[in-house]
Scaffold this motif. Structure first.
Motif, PDB file in Angstrom:
ATOM      1  N   ASP A  75     -33.542 -49.248  -7.722  1.00  0.00           N
ATOM      2  CA  ASP A  75     -34.417 -48.080  -7.589  1.00  0.00           C
ATOM      3  C   ASP A  75     -34.003 -46.982  -8.562  1.00  0.00           C
ATOM      4  OD1 ASP A  75     -35.684 -49.451  -5.549  1.00  0.00           O
ATOM      5  OD2 ASP A  75     -34.883 -48.196  -3.934  1.00  0.00           O
ATOM      6  N   LEU A  76     -32.701 -46.747  -8.678  1.00  0.00           N
ATOM      7  CA  LEU A  76     -32.217 -45.753  -9.637  1.00  0.00           C
ATOM      8  C   LEU A  76     -32.615 -46.151 -11.055  1.00  0.00           C
ATOM      9  CD1 LEU A  76     -30.602 -43.333 -10.625  1.00  0.00           C
ATOM     10  CD2 LEU A  76     -28.494 -44.604 -10.151  1.00  0.00           C
ATOM     11  N   ASP A  77     -32.569 -47.439 -11.355  1.00  0.00           N
ATOM     12  CA  ASP A  77     -32.982 -47.892 -12.682  1.00  0.00           C
ATOM     13  C   ASP A  77     -34.464 -47.632 -12.909  1.00  0.00           C
ATOM     14  OD1 ASP A  77     -32.085 -49.116 -15.149  1.00  0.00           O
ATOM     15  OD2 ASP A  77     -33.390 -50.793 -14.613  1.00  0.00           O
ATOM     16  N   ALA A  78     -35.272 -47.754 -11.860  1.00  0.00           N
ATOM     17  CA  ALA A  78     -36.697 -47.452 -11.998  1.00  0.00           C
ATOM     18  C   ALA A  78     -36.918 -45.973 -12.299  1.00  0.00           C
ATOM     19  CB  ALA A  78     -37.437 -47.857 -10.725  1.00  0.00           C
ATOM     20  N   VAL A  79     -36.166 -45.101 -11.615  1.00  0.00           N
ATOM     21  CA  VAL A  79     -36.255 -43.666 -11.878  1.00  0.00           C
ATOM     22  C   VAL A  79     -35.840 -43.381 -13.317  1.00  0.00           C
ATOM     23  CG1 VAL A  79     -35.325 -41.406 -11.249  1.00  0.00           C
ATOM     24  CG2 VAL A  79     -35.908 -43.049  -9.460  1.00  0.00           C
ATOM     25  N   ARG A  80     -34.740 -43.984 -13.735  1.00  0.00           N
ATOM     26  CA  ARG A  80     -34.263 -43.810 -15.111  1.00  0.00           C
ATOM     27  C   ARG A  80     -35.314 -44.238 -16.128  1.00  0.00           C
ATOM     28  NH1 ARG A  80     -34.146 -47.229 -19.038  1.00  0.00           N
ATOM     29  NH2 ARG A  80     -33.606 -48.816 -17.485  1.00  0.00           N
ATOM     30  N   ALA A  81     -35.872 -45.439 -15.942  1.00  0.00           N
ATOM     31  CA  ALA A  81     -36.841 -45.970 -16.897  1.00  0.00           C
ATOM     32  C   ALA A  81     -38.121 -45.138 -16.932  1.00  0.00           C
ATOM     33  CB  ALA A  81     -37.169 -47.420 -16.542  1.00  0.00           C
ATOM     34  N   HIS A  82     -38.568 -44.683 -15.762  1.00  0.00           N
ATOM     35  CA  HIS A  82     -39.848 -43.976 -15.666  1.00  0.00           C
ATOM     36  C   HIS A  82     -39.747 -42.539 -16.180  1.00  0.00           C
ATOM     37  CE1 HIS A  82     -43.907 -43.457 -14.021  1.00  0.00           C
ATOM     38  NE2 HIS A  82     -43.517 -42.269 -13.579  1.00  0.00           N
ATOM     39  N   LEU A  83     -38.614 -41.870 -15.933  1.00  0.00           N
ATOM     40  CA  LEU A  83     -38.540 -40.434 -16.201  1.00  0.00           C
ATOM     41  C   LEU A  83     -37.492 -40.027 -17.234  1.00  0.00           C
ATOM     42  CD1 LEU A  83     -38.885 -39.066 -12.555  1.00  0.00           C
ATOM     43  CD2 LEU A  83     -40.664 -39.218 -14.307  1.00  0.00           C
ATOM     44  N   ALA A  84     -36.428 -40.800 -17.380  1.00  0.00           N
ATOM     45  CA  ALA A  84     -35.328 -40.360 -18.238  1.00  0.00           C
ATOM     46  C   ALA A  84     -35.349 -40.997 -19.621  1.00  0.00           C
ATOM     47  CB  ALA A  84     -33.981 -40.644 -17.562  1.00  0.00           C
ATOM     48  N   GLY A  85     -35.728 -42.263 -19.719  1.00  0.00           N
ATOM     49  CA  GLY A  85     -35.693 -42.943 -20.997  1.00  0.00           C
ATOM     50  C   GLY A  85     -34.570 -43.959 -21.075  1.00  0.00           C
ATOM     51  N   PRO A  86     -34.251 -44.422 -22.285  1.00  0.00           N
ATOM     52  CA  PRO A  86     -33.300 -45.531 -22.430  1.00  0.00           C
ATOM     53  C   PRO A  86     -31.899 -45.231 -21.905  1.00  0.00           C
ATOM     54  CG  PRO A  86     -34.544 -45.188 -24.463  1.00  0.00           C
ATOM     55  CD  PRO A  86     -34.849 -44.032 -23.572  1.00  0.00           C
ATOM     56  N   ARG A  87     -31.411 -44.005 -22.097  1.00  0.00           N
ATOM     57  CA  ARG A  87     -30.068 -43.652 -21.644  1.00  0.00           C
ATOM     58  C   ARG A  87     -30.125 -42.280 -20.982  1.00  0.00           C
ATOM     59  NH1 ARG A  87     -25.448 -43.619 -25.617  1.00  0.00           N
ATOM     60  NH2 ARG A  87     -24.177 -44.392 -23.889  1.00  0.00           N
ATOM     61  N   THR A  88     -29.252 -42.078 -20.024  1.00  0.00           N
ATOM     62  CA  THR A  88     -29.239 -40.815 -19.299  1.00  0.00           C
ATOM     63  C   THR A  88     -27.842 -40.478 -18.838  1.00  0.00           C
ATOM     64  OG1 THR A  88     -30.318 -39.575 -17.496  1.00  0.00           O
ATOM     65  CG2 THR A  88     -29.665 -41.840 -17.013  1.00  0.00           C
ATOM     66  N   ALA A  89     -27.633 -39.212 -18.550  1.00  0.00           N
ATOM     67  CA  ALA A  89     -26.455 -38.790 -17.798  1.00  0.00           C
ATOM     68  C   ALA A  89     -26.768 -38.926 -16.320  1.00  0.00           C
ATOM     69  CB  ALA A  89     -26.083 -37.346 -18.142  1.00  0.00           C
ATOM     70  N   LEU A  90     -25.749 -39.228 -15.529  1.00  0.00           N
ATOM     71  CA  LEU A  90     -25.889 -39.340 -14.077  1.00  0.00           C
ATOM     72  C   LEU A  90     -24.921 -38.386 -13.395  1.00  0.00           C
ATOM     73  CD1 LEU A  90     -25.947 -43.203 -13.379  1.00  0.00           C
ATOM     74  CD2 LEU A  90     -27.898 -41.648 -13.445  1.00  0.00           C
ATOM     75  N   LEU A  91     -25.395 -37.739 -12.327  1.00  0.00           N
ATOM     76  CA  LEU A  91     -24.536 -36.950 -11.448  1.00  0.00           C
ATOM     77  C   LEU A  91     -24.803 -37.401 -10.023  1.00  0.00           C
ATOM     78  CD1 LEU A  91     -23.852 -33.127 -11.489  1.00  0.00           C
ATOM     79  CD2 LEU A  91     -24.404 -34.294  -9.352  1.00  0.00           C
ATOM     80  N   GLY A  92     -23.765 -37.885  -9.358  1.00  0.00           N
ATOM     81  CA  GLY A  92     -23.897 -38.316  -7.973  1.00  0.00           C
ATOM     82  C   GLY A  92     -22.974 -37.528  -7.074  1.00  0.00           C
ATOM     83  N   HIS A  93     -23.459 -37.206  -5.880  1.00  0.00           N
ATOM     84  CA  HIS A  93     -22.670 -36.448  -4.906  1.00  0.00           C
ATOM     85  C   HIS A  93     -22.427 -37.282  -3.659  1.00  0.00           C
ATOM     86  CE1 HIS A  93     -22.417 -33.605  -1.379  1.00  0.00           C
ATOM     87  NE2 HIS A  93     -21.359 -33.281  -2.102  1.00  0.00           N
ATOM     88  N   SER A  94     -21.167 -37.384  -3.227  1.00  0.00           N
ATOM     89  CA  SER A  94     -20.775 -38.057  -1.998  1.00  0.00           C
ATOM     90  C   SER A  94     -21.203 -39.537  -2.071  1.00  0.00           C
ATOM     91  CB  SER A  94     -21.359 -37.305  -0.799  1.00  0.00           C
ATOM     92  OG  SER A  94     -20.737 -37.666   0.399  1.00  0.00           O
ATOM     93  N   TRP A  95     -22.034 -40.024  -1.139  1.00  0.00           N
ATOM     94  CA  TRP A  95     -22.532 -41.391  -1.274  1.00  0.00           C
ATOM     95  C   TRP A  95     -23.220 -41.585  -2.635  1.00  0.00           C
ATOM     96  CZ3 TRP A  95     -23.970 -46.272  -1.272  1.00  0.00           C
ATOM     97  CH2 TRP A  95     -25.286 -46.608  -1.660  1.00  0.00           C
ATOM     98  N   GLY A  96     -23.920 -40.564  -3.098  1.00  0.00           N
ATOM     99  CA  GLY A  96     -24.579 -40.645  -4.397  1.00  0.00           C
ATOM    100  C   GLY A  96     -23.609 -40.835  -5.546  1.00  0.00           C
ATOM    101  N   ALA A  97     -22.352 -40.374  -5.388  1.00  0.00           N
ATOM    102  CA  ALA A  97     -21.335 -40.608  -6.412  1.00  0.00           C
ATOM    103  C   ALA A  97     -21.015 -42.096  -6.499  1.00  0.00           C
ATOM    104  CB  ALA A  97     -20.081 -39.796  -6.106  1.00  0.00           C
ATOM    105  N   HIS A  98     -20.929 -42.760  -5.339  1.00  0.00           N
ATOM    106  CA  HIS A  98     -20.704 -44.205  -5.331  1.00  0.00           C
ATOM    107  C   HIS A  98     -21.876 -44.927  -5.979  1.00  0.00           C
ATOM    108  CE1 HIS A  98     -19.224 -48.106  -3.885  1.00  0.00           C
ATOM    109  NE2 HIS A  98     -20.484 -48.378  -3.581  1.00  0.00           N
ATOM    110  N   LEU A  99     -23.098 -44.510  -5.646  1.00  0.00           N
ATOM    111  CA  LEU A  99     -24.283 -45.143  -6.227  1.00  0.00           C
ATOM    112  C   LEU A  99     -24.298 -44.974  -7.743  1.00  0.00           C
ATOM    113  CD1 LEU A  99     -27.074 -46.493  -6.046  1.00  0.00           C
ATOM    114  CD2 LEU A  99     -28.035 -44.246  -5.484  1.00  0.00           C
TER     115      LEU A  99
END
Length: 280
Positions: A75-99
């Motif tokens: 699902d995160l890859d779908a968000v990346r592909a649809h809105l961010a483009g080929p490469r992106t920075a990621l910031l995850g918090h708590s459980w989101g950091a693990h993801l």
């Protein structure tokens, strides 16, 4: 600007983007909660085009499973592909950091920066959770009896919200403002998906026990920033082994801040994140 993202299995995910600059995708915690990272976006949206989203089954996204780590990575890859483009920075918090970490391990070629905020590390044997439970109960103080009473049975939505606000108040270091900050997190109240929380929590724990995440982290060349609040009730030594395993990582500890360090030290958090994004 809000958008709908459709995953490869047809699940509709709510997303939002704001700001200008290189893309930065935010991953909220929980699991089972919704995006509460609007304040983070506002701190850095002059340096990045910030993309937020509600994970599957949560908040404004479609309420459907499956609730698995692999599915959430996809699902995160779908968000990346649809809105961010080929490469992106990621910031995850708590459980989101693990993801976000798991995504970077699976798809390092699609990540240019990883910001790991208030995660709990990769060591399944040190047992951070009992320490967290003790710290939670101690910090709840006079609110502990009410929190316990609300947890005895399934409650109304208002009671579920009240219990969540009490519990989340322990994530802030300053007692005078903790309840107000927790109430802000719970407004609007979109309901916690308990099934999602249980399923992903159990799988993430099992995954750390059964796979060699440490070896995969040692091979990760993506630059990583680990951000902690020194007063987080989750013991910060839980992240030490992750820091040691990553070959290209730095760590910033914000003194006097709790589990949501951008709330109690917004300028320190902004400095750490924007410096990392612009100098690596």
């Amino acid at each position: 600007m809000t958008a709908d993202v459709r995953t490869d299995d047809g699940c509709r995910l709510w997303a939002d983007q704001a700001g200008t600059g290189p893309p930065l995708v935010l991953c909220h915690g929980g699991p089972g909660m919704w995006d509460y990272l609007g304040p983070v976006a506002r701190l850095v949206d002059d340096h990045a085009r910030v993309i937020r989203w509600d994970q599957r089954g949560c908040g404004r996204s479609q309420r459907r499973g499956p609730y698995t780590v692999d599915r959430f990575v996809a699902d995160l890859d779908a968000v990346r592909a649809h809105l961010a483009g080929p490469r992106t920075a990621l910031l995850g918090h708590s459980w989101g950091a693990h993801l976000a970490l798991r995504y970077a391990l699976d798809h390092p070629e699609r990540v240019n920066h990883l910001i790991y905020v208030s995660g709990t590390g990769i060591d399944p044997d040190r047992g951070w959770h009992p320490r967290y439970e003790r710290n939670l109960r101690r910090r709840l103080g006079a609110h502990l009896p009410r929190w316990e009473a609300l947890g005895v049975r399934a409650g109304t939505p208002a009671e579920e919200r009240e219990r969540a606000v009490l519990q989340w108040s322990a994530d802030f270091a300053v007692p005078d403002t903790a309840l107000r900050h927790a109430d802000d997190m719970a407004t609007p109240w979109l309901g916690v998906n308990a099934e999602c929380n249980r399923a992903l929590g159990a799988e993430a724990k099992r995954e750390l026990s059964e796979s060699d995440v440490t070896a995969r982290c040692r091979a990760l060349e993506v630059p990583v920033l680990i951000v902690d609040g020194t007063e987080d009730i989750r013991p910060r030594w839980g992240v030490d082994s992750l820091h040691r395993a990553l070959p290209n990582a730095e760590r910033v500890s914000l003194v006097g801040a709790g589990h949501l360090p951008w709330v109690e030290d917004p300028q320190g958090f902004r400095r750490a994140v924007t410096r990392f994004l612009t100098t690596h």
